[in-house]
Design an enzyme around this catalytic site. Structure first.
Site, PDB file in Angstrom:
ATOM      1  N   LYS A 130       0.871  -1.190   0.000  1.00  0.00           N
ATOM      2  CA  LYS A 130       0.000   0.000   0.000  1.00  0.00           C
ATOM      3  C   LYS A 130       0.899   1.229   0.000  1.00  0.00           C
ATOM      4  O   LYS A 130       2.013   1.179   0.524  1.00  0.00           O
ATOM      5  CB  LYS A 130      -0.869   0.030   1.261  1.00  0.00           C
ATOM      6  CG  LYS A 130      -2.081   0.918   1.143  1.00  0.00           C
ATOM      7  CD  LYS A 130      -3.238   0.177   0.512  1.00  0.00           C
ATOM      8  CE  LYS A 130      -4.443   1.024   0.278  1.00  0.00           C
ATOM      9  NZ  LYS A 130      -5.611   0.227  -0.112  1.00  0.00           N
ATOM     10  N   ASP A 170      -7.063   4.339  -4.413  1.00  0.00           N
ATOM     11  CA  ASP A 170      -7.681   4.192  -3.090  1.00  0.00           C
ATOM     12  C   ASP A 170      -8.280   5.570  -2.805  1.00  0.00           C
ATOM     13  O   ASP A 170      -8.540   6.340  -3.742  1.00  0.00           O
ATOM     14  CB  ASP A 170      -6.646   3.758  -2.039  1.00  0.00           C
ATOM     15  CG  ASP A 170      -7.287   3.288  -0.724  1.00  0.00           C
ATOM     16  OD1 ASP A 170      -7.824   2.170  -0.694  1.00  0.00           O
ATOM     17  OD2 ASP A 170      -7.293   4.049   0.250  1.00  0.00           O
TER      18      ASP A 170
HETATM   19  P1  NDP Z   1     -12.915   7.813  -2.538  1.00  0.00           P
HETATM   20  O1  NDP Z   1     -11.820   8.792  -2.424  1.00  0.00           O
HETATM   21  O2  NDP Z   1     -13.555   7.596  -3.863  1.00  0.00           O
HETATM   22  O3  NDP Z   1     -14.061   8.151  -1.498  1.00  0.00           O
HETATM   23  C1  NDP Z   1     -13.795   8.191  -0.140  1.00  0.00           C
HETATM   24  C2  NDP Z   1     -15.069   8.545   0.594  1.00  0.00           C
HETATM   25  O4  NDP Z   1     -14.859   8.367   1.970  1.00  0.00           O
HETATM   26  C3  NDP Z   1     -15.445   9.999   0.413  1.00  0.00           C
HETATM   27  O5  NDP Z   1     -16.840  10.125   0.500  1.00  0.00           O
HETATM   28  C4  NDP Z   1     -14.739  10.640   1.585  1.00  0.00           C
HETATM   29  O6  NDP Z   1     -15.298  11.870   1.999  1.00  0.00           O
HETATM   30  C5  NDP Z   1     -14.924   9.616   2.656  1.00  0.00           C
HETATM   31  N1  NDP Z   1     -13.839   9.749   3.612  1.00  0.00           N
HETATM   32  C6  NDP Z   1     -12.510   9.656   3.370  1.00  0.00           C
HETATM   33  N2  NDP Z   1     -11.804   9.881   4.482  1.00  0.00           N
HETATM   34  C7  NDP Z   1     -12.711  10.148   5.430  1.00  0.00           C
HETATM   35  C8  NDP Z   1     -12.608  10.453   6.802  1.00  0.00           C
HETATM   36  N3  NDP Z   1     -11.405  10.540   7.405  1.00  0.00           N
HETATM   37  N4  NDP Z   1     -13.763  10.629   7.494  1.00  0.00           N
HETATM   38  C9  NDP Z   1     -14.978  10.536   6.892  1.00  0.00           C
HETATM   39  N5  NDP Z   1     -15.129  10.254   5.586  1.00  0.00           N
HETATM   40  C10 NDP Z   1     -14.018  10.064   4.872  1.00  0.00           C
HETATM   41  O7  NDP Z   1     -12.309   6.436  -1.975  1.00  0.00           O
HETATM   42  P2  NDP Z   1     -12.838   4.949  -2.189  1.00  0.00           P
HETATM   43  O8  NDP Z   1     -14.307   4.927  -2.327  1.00  0.00           O
HETATM   44  O9  NDP Z   1     -11.995   4.332  -3.224  1.00  0.00           O
HETATM   45  O10 NDP Z   1     -12.398   4.288  -0.798  1.00  0.00           O
HETATM   46  C11 NDP Z   1     -13.287   4.165   0.310  1.00  0.00           C
HETATM   47  C12 NDP Z   1     -12.829   3.035   1.204  1.00  0.00           C
HETATM   48  O11 NDP Z   1     -12.810   1.813   0.462  1.00  0.00           O
HETATM   49  C13 NDP Z   1     -11.412   3.172   1.776  1.00  0.00           C
HETATM   50  O12 NDP Z   1     -11.373   2.575   3.053  1.00  0.00           O
HETATM   51  C14 NDP Z   1     -10.569   2.340   0.812  1.00  0.00           C
HETATM   52  O13 NDP Z   1      -9.376   1.885   1.410  1.00  0.00           O
HETATM   53  C15 NDP Z   1     -11.531   1.197   0.551  1.00  0.00           C
HETATM   54  N6  NDP Z   1     -11.280   0.410  -0.647  1.00  0.00           N
HETATM   55  C16 NDP Z   1     -11.220   0.986  -1.874  1.00  0.00           C
HETATM   56  C17 NDP Z   1     -11.029   0.212  -2.992  1.00  0.00           C
HETATM   57  C18 NDP Z   1     -11.056   0.769  -4.359  1.00  0.00           C
HETATM   58  O14 NDP Z   1     -11.002  -0.018  -5.296  1.00  0.00           O
HETATM   59  N7  NDP Z   1     -11.161   2.058  -4.566  1.00  0.00           N
HETATM   60  C19 NDP Z   1     -10.819  -1.243  -2.878  1.00  0.00           C
HETATM   61  C20 NDP Z   1     -10.992  -1.760  -1.543  1.00  0.00           C
HETATM   62  C21 NDP Z   1     -11.190  -0.946  -0.488  1.00  0.00           C
HETATM   63  P3  NDP Z   1     -14.468  13.216   1.782  1.00  0.00           P
HETATM   64  O15 NDP Z   1     -14.615  13.514   0.329  1.00  0.00           O
HETATM   65  O16 NDP Z   1     -15.136  14.209   2.657  1.00  0.00           O
HETATM   66  O17 NDP Z   1     -13.052  12.933   2.182  1.00  0.00           O
HETATM   67  O1  2IT Z   2      -7.836  -1.601  -0.649  1.00  0.00           O
HETATM   68  C1  2IT Z   2      -7.818  -2.080  -1.790  1.00  0.00           C
HETATM   69  O2  2IT Z   2      -7.981  -3.283  -2.001  1.00  0.00           O
HETATM   70  C2  2IT Z   2      -7.631  -1.155  -2.920  1.00  0.00           C
HETATM   71  N1  2IT Z   2      -7.572   0.050  -2.704  1.00  0.00           N
HETATM   72  C3  2IT Z   2      -7.482  -1.694  -4.306  1.00  0.00           C
HETATM   73  C4  2IT Z   2      -6.095  -2.226  -4.529  1.00  0.00           C
HETATM   74  C5  2IT Z   2      -5.784  -2.609  -5.944  1.00  0.00           C
HETATM   75  O3  2IT Z   2      -4.608  -2.926  -6.168  1.00  0.00           O
HETATM   76  O4  2IT Z   2      -6.659  -2.620  -6.815  1.00  0.00           O
END
Ligand code: NDP
Ligand code: 2IT
Length: 452
Positions: A130, A170
């Site tokens: 990561k 992420d």
């Molecule tokens: P995005 O940046 O697209 O969206 C993040 C969302 O979470 C936003 O609505 C953001 O709000 C909110 N957020 C972020 N930080 C905080 C915080 N400290 N407190 C409250 N709200 C917060 O990210 P993703 O949707 O990609 O990721 C969301 C989660 O999913 C994370 O935990 C990530 O690790 C996990 N994840 C993502 C994957 C992917 O493929 N993208 C794969 C697997 C897991 P704001 O805009 O106000 O910051």
């Molecule tokens: O937390 C996760 O699994 C991700 N942000 C996606 C990682 C990836 O390599 O697609």
């Protein structure tokens, strides 16, 4: 050595905390896994002798570097970047990059540790890593984001490669940022390889990568409900976040006949009693990806909806909950509220969104609870499929990828059921199942390598 001579769980966790001072998220993630693994390996001497868990909980390396960039006003700004390469026993390091002001070494170490188990669960050959930076993309112009991404890659490129370490998106890193980083990698190395995933479709990206995490978390929910002869149709769902994972989870829940009541961001949550249907989800996607706005704007567009400033959505009564924002956003009290309001299933789209206390509340209540390392593995799974397509220099069709995603999520569910059985209960302990199944694959590969 007799089994009784091994350190106990409390001593092990004490050691993790002592060796990693000021890193609470990392210690939390290790503890959650260790609670199950200590029990599993009690009678398995090899894993003790070769110190497997201790070794997985010590990253192969942590690379930390300065990232300088110039903002639009000509100020020189300095951020810190990292790549944590946790474990490559079963494949190249693989995992996302996060840009958010809350990013610390502790956060990235917890994420890389979790990723190691998650990637093992997918059945694809990927190790765990990561990366990220304490950069806040909010309010920055496209040019500022571009200059930051280029500067970040100026150092990162030395440490990654299609067979070495393959980053992806992420929090705060989506299609725009991946494009800038891929462009800079290509310029620096003069190589066009599958060094990042989540790429645009024009330059080696895979269909359904964008949707995969949220869809996968919903499929996992569907699989859990099916064990109780139940389904998503007709149920109320509470979702946090409004980014990539949250919007696609909302989309799939809606497609499967559920009613999504909430979305959120770091400023609060919106509650829409009429349900957040596809038209509204499309509006949110546009708000977040193109206009880069805030979720509070939803209530100006859709009458009847409420914005609750500074709150998380867990007090809204529902049968299904999908935390899809960030770590530790769902506390022990929130978990008790959800259970008290009749919530029957939780699928974590985010990584470690539930605190350790919250996890214990869900486990004790014996509701269906899927930890992120199992439930949100759909994203990295399609990343793995993107790597395969890049290596073969082909692009698979959407139907094929959709089918593979459904299959992989079903496979992860089956692994959790296999290892997460609870005597006297009809409900699988998915936390235990995911931890043991993920651990076993990585551990057995490490045993094969000897002490390295
Ligand atoms: P995005 O940046 O697209 O969206 C993040 C969302 O979470 C936003 O609505 C953001 O709000 C909110 N957020 C972020 N930080 C905080 C915080 N400290 N407190 C409250 N709200 C917060 O990210 P993703 O949707 O990609 O990721 C969301 C989660 O999913 C994370 O935990 C990530 O690790 C996990 N994840 C993502 C994957 C992917 O493929 N993208 C794969 C697997 C897991 P704001 O805009 O106000 O910051
Ligand atoms: O937390 C996760 O699994 C991700 N942000 C996606 C990682 C990836 O390599 O697609």
């Amino acid at each position: 050595m007799a089994v009784s001579d091994h350190v106990d769980l409390a001593t092990f966790i004490e050691g993790v905390k002592r060796r990693n001072p000021g890193q609470p998220e990392f210690a939390q993630a290790v503890q959650e896994v260790a609670e199950d693994i200590f029990d599993f390996i009690r009678d398995k001497e090899q894993y003790h002798k070769y110190q497997i868990l201790r070794r997985i909980a010590e990253p192969d390396r942590v690379i930390s570097f300065r990232v300088c960039w110039e903002d639009d006003k000509g100020n020189i700004r300095v951020q810190r970047g990292w790549r944590v390469q946790n474990n490559n026993a079963i494949g190249p390091y693989k995992g996302g990059i996060r840009f958010h002001p809350s990013v610390t070494e502790s956060v990235l170490k917890f994420l890389a540790f979790e990723q190691t188990f998650k990637n093992a669960l997918t059945g694809l050959p990927m190790g765990g890593g990561k990366g990220g930076a304490n950069f806040n993309p909010k309010g920055k112009s496209d040019n500022e984001v571009m200059r930051f991404c280029q500067s970040f890659m100026n150092e990162l490129y030395r440490h990654i490669g299609a067979d070495v370490d393959v980053p992806a998106g992420d929090i705060g890193v989506g299609a725009r940022e991946i494009g800038y980083m891929f462009g800079q990698y290509k310029r620096l190395t003069n190589e066009f390889t599958g060094v990042l995933t989540g790429k645009g479709l024009e330059y080696g990206g895979s269909l359904i990568r964008t949707e995969a995490t949220g869809y996968g978390a919903t499929y996992f929910m569907q699989n859990m409900l099916a064990t109780q002869k139940d389904e998503i149709k007709g149920k109320k769902a509470v979702i946090s976040g409004s980014g990539n994972v949250a919007t696609h989870a909302a989309e799939k829940v809606t497609q499967l006949g559920g009613k999504v009541l909430t979305l959120s961001d770091s400023e609060g949550f919106i509650y829409d009693p009429d349900g957040i249907d596809q038209t509204k989800i499309n509006w949110v996607k546009d708000l977040k990806n193109k206009r880069r706005g805030r979720i509070s704007e939803y209530v100006k567009e859709f009458t009847g909806a409420e914005f609750h400033v500074g709150k998380t959505p867990w007090s809204v009564p529902c049968e299904l909950a999908l935390p899809c924002a960030t770590q530790n956003e769902l506390t022990g009290d929130d978990a008790r509220t959800l259970v008290g309001n009749g919530c029957i299933a939780v699928s974590e789209g985010a990584n470690m969104p539930t605190t350790l206390e919250g996890v214990h509340v869900f486990k004790d209540a014996q509701i269906l609870f899927a930890p992120g390392k199992a439930a949100n593995a759909g994203g990295v799974s399609v990343s793995g499929l993107e790597m395969s397509q890049n290596s073969a220099r082909i692009s698979w069709k959407e139907e094929e990828l959709q089918r593979l995603l459904v299959d992989i999520m079903a496979g992860i569910h089956a692994s959790c059921v296999e290892y997460g059985g609870r005597p006297g209960s009809k409900v699988t302990d998915y936390v235990r199942g995911a931890n043991i199944a993920g651990f076993k694959k990585v551990a057995d590969a490490m045993l094969a390598f000897g002490v390295v």
